[in-house]
Design an enzyme around this catalytic site. Structure first.
Site, PDB file in Angstrom:
ATOM      1  N   LYS A   1       0.843  -1.200   0.000  1.00 25.02           N
ATOM      2  CA  LYS A   1       0.000   0.000   0.000  1.00 25.02           C
ATOM      3  C   LYS A   1       0.876   1.247   0.000  1.00 25.02           C
ATOM      4  CE  LYS A   1      -3.791   2.149   2.635  1.00 25.02           C
ATOM      5  NZ  LYS A   1      -4.703   1.997   3.787  1.00 25.02           N
TER       6      LYS A   1
ATOM      7  N   SER B   1      -9.455   2.023   2.762  1.00 27.48           N
ATOM      8  CA  SER B   1      -8.533   2.758   1.920  1.00 27.48           C
ATOM      9  C   SER B   1      -7.502   1.874   1.215  1.00 27.48           C
ATOM     10  CB  SER B   1      -7.786   3.794   2.763  1.00 27.48           C
ATOM     11  OG  SER B   1      -7.038   3.164   3.800  1.00 27.48           O
TER      12      SER B   1
ATOM     13  N   SER C   1     -10.272  -0.111   6.972  1.00 27.17           N
ATOM     14  CA  SER C   1      -9.595  -0.118   5.677  1.00 27.17           C
ATOM     15  C   SER C   1      -8.883  -1.407   5.314  1.00 27.17           C
ATOM     16  CB  SER C   1      -8.594   1.038   5.611  1.00 27.17           C
ATOM     17  OG  SER C   1      -9.268   2.274   5.659  1.00 27.17           O
TER      18      SER C   1
END
Length: 434
Positions: A85, A154, A178
């Site tokens: 990420k 996210s 997330s």
């Protein structure tokens, strides 16, 4: 945009065994990954663009091979294909955090957890798409099960990369929902360890009091291979004969889900398999918990951006800017109260679990299947109280809902019982596979 499915998760456990035993070469693994990229990534958009990605990957693989020529000496994640990420700093990569704000402002040293994964033999496929600063402004990623639907957020790209067969392991973060929510939407396993058990050093911070590092894999077996590398103080679990006692958090919290018929069907499957399920009223103050958590993370985000936002506010996207402006209005007293409340809620949940003999809470991992459209990433309200309390949580694929989209079952354990959570999840997972 059609509804063709690009979901095709890659095995990790079998490939690791073959790589460590010499039956599979890193070159063959990367050839297969490159073919999958050509077929899938242009549609799913899980990763940030990287020129010459596979030239770099093959160079990394050659270095890894030279470091461990003897299969018997290879580390536990030798050759694991890792998506990262894009709020984790990685040596040799720019961290952009899904924003147009200049990345030099938040550059930093490589994240501790990434260094651990590399030392264990993981190969970095690339940086995966994140929402802006890990909040609600989405990136370009689509759900591999149906490109018309959100992958969640996210950790959008990290979840889609696993579901689309573009990584075998990926990193995420969770400040509200997330990790667990995108795992549910994408039909994979998402694991958020207990607060503080995975170092957050080397991340672009959202909320120091609520940020958790989490992980995505295709199945629980792969997660159990990953956890000892990344979770501090990991200990082996000796499997007992008794099954965990499961509890449903009844009340206003549960009624936030619009897929309760599917959840009840999941519970019947568990009961039919011999699991004991209790129903316990909890979270009658869910709105107050939500308000405290929102104030806490907004204030801490505003503090993190206090030197950047005044100069670059026009570069922030609307939802991120709104949260920062709101956070600037939250009083210091309110922040301290919210920080203290995290521990109060954890104690309250532990008291209920101990009094009722509960091992795992079970609830929907998201209110329903992934929402249609790409302008939002769905609601994290089914994840919020567990994140606020810092308890370990896991999302398991558990059937299909509307339009054949995946549903996730969320399991939550006692603080620091991460090892037991994964062991119990391995017992539950087969009931819903296929």
């Amino acid at each position: 945009m059609n509804a063709e499915s690009y979901a095709q998760p890659l095995a990790l456990s079998a490939d690791l065994k073959a790589l460590q035993g010499g039956a599979l070469s890193l070159s063959a693994l990367l050839d297969a990954l490159e073919a999958r990229f050509h077929a899938t990534e242009p549609a799913v958009k899980a990763y940030l663009p990287e020129p010459n990605r596979f030239r770099r990957l093959r160079k990394d693989a050659e270095q890894l091979q030279r470091r461990y020529p003897d299969p018997a000496s290879r580390p536990s994640l030798f050759g694991a294909l890792l998506g990262v990420k894009d709020i984790f700093h990685v040596r040799g990569f720019i961290t952009r955090a899904g924003t147009d704000v200049p990345p030099a402002l938040f550059a930093g040293e490589e994240a501790t957890v990434i260094s651990r994964l590399k030392t264990a033999g993981a190969l970095i496929v690339g940086k995966t798409v994140t929402t802006e600063f890990a909040y609600f402004e989405p990136g370009a990623t689509r759900n591999p099960h149906n490109l018309n639907h959100s992958p969640g957020g996210s950790s959008s790209g990290s979840a889609a990369a696993i579901a689309g067969g573009l990584a075998q392991l990926s990193t995420g973060t969770q400040t509200v929902g997330s990790v667990i929510r995108p795992a549910a939407y994408c039909g994979i396993v998402g694991f958020k360890p207990s607060f503080g058990r995975v170092p957050t050093k080397g991340l672009v911070t959202f909320s120091q009091s609520a940020d958790h590092v989490g992980f995505f894999t295709a199945d629980v077996a792969a997660m159990r291979q990953t956890a000892p590398v990344v979770v501090d103080g990991w200990r082996p679990v000796i499997k007992g004969e008794e099954r965990p006692v499961l509890a449903v958090p009844e009340g206003e919290y549960l009624r936030q889900s619009t897929a309760l018929d599917a959840f009840e069907a999941q519970l019947r499957t568990l009961e039919k398999a011999g699991f004991r399920v209790k129903r316990i009223g909890i979270f009658d103050d869910i709105e107050a918990i939500d308000a405290r958590h929102q104030d806490l993370i907004a204030a801490e985000l505003a503090d993190q951006h206090r030197d950047w936002f005044p100069q670059h506010s026009q570069r922030y996207r609307p939802r991120t800017a709104d949260l920062i402006r709101y956070g600037q209005t939250v009083s210091t007293q309110r922040v301290e109260e919210a920080r203290a409340h995290r521990h109060q809620l954890r104690r309250r949940l532990h008291q209920v679990m101990d009094a009722e003999g509960i091992d795992l809470w079970l609830c929907p991992a998201a209110p329903d299947v992934a929402p249609r459209g790409l302008d939002a990433t769905g609601s994290p309200k089914m994840n919020m109280p567990w994140t606020h309390a810092g308890l370990p949580a896991l999302s398991l694929p558990a059937g299909r809902g509307m339009l054949g989209l995946p549903l996730g079952l969320q399991a939550v354990a006692h603080f620091n019982n991460d090892e037991e959570l994964l062991a119990w999840a391995a017992e539950i997972e087969p009931l819903f596979r296929g």
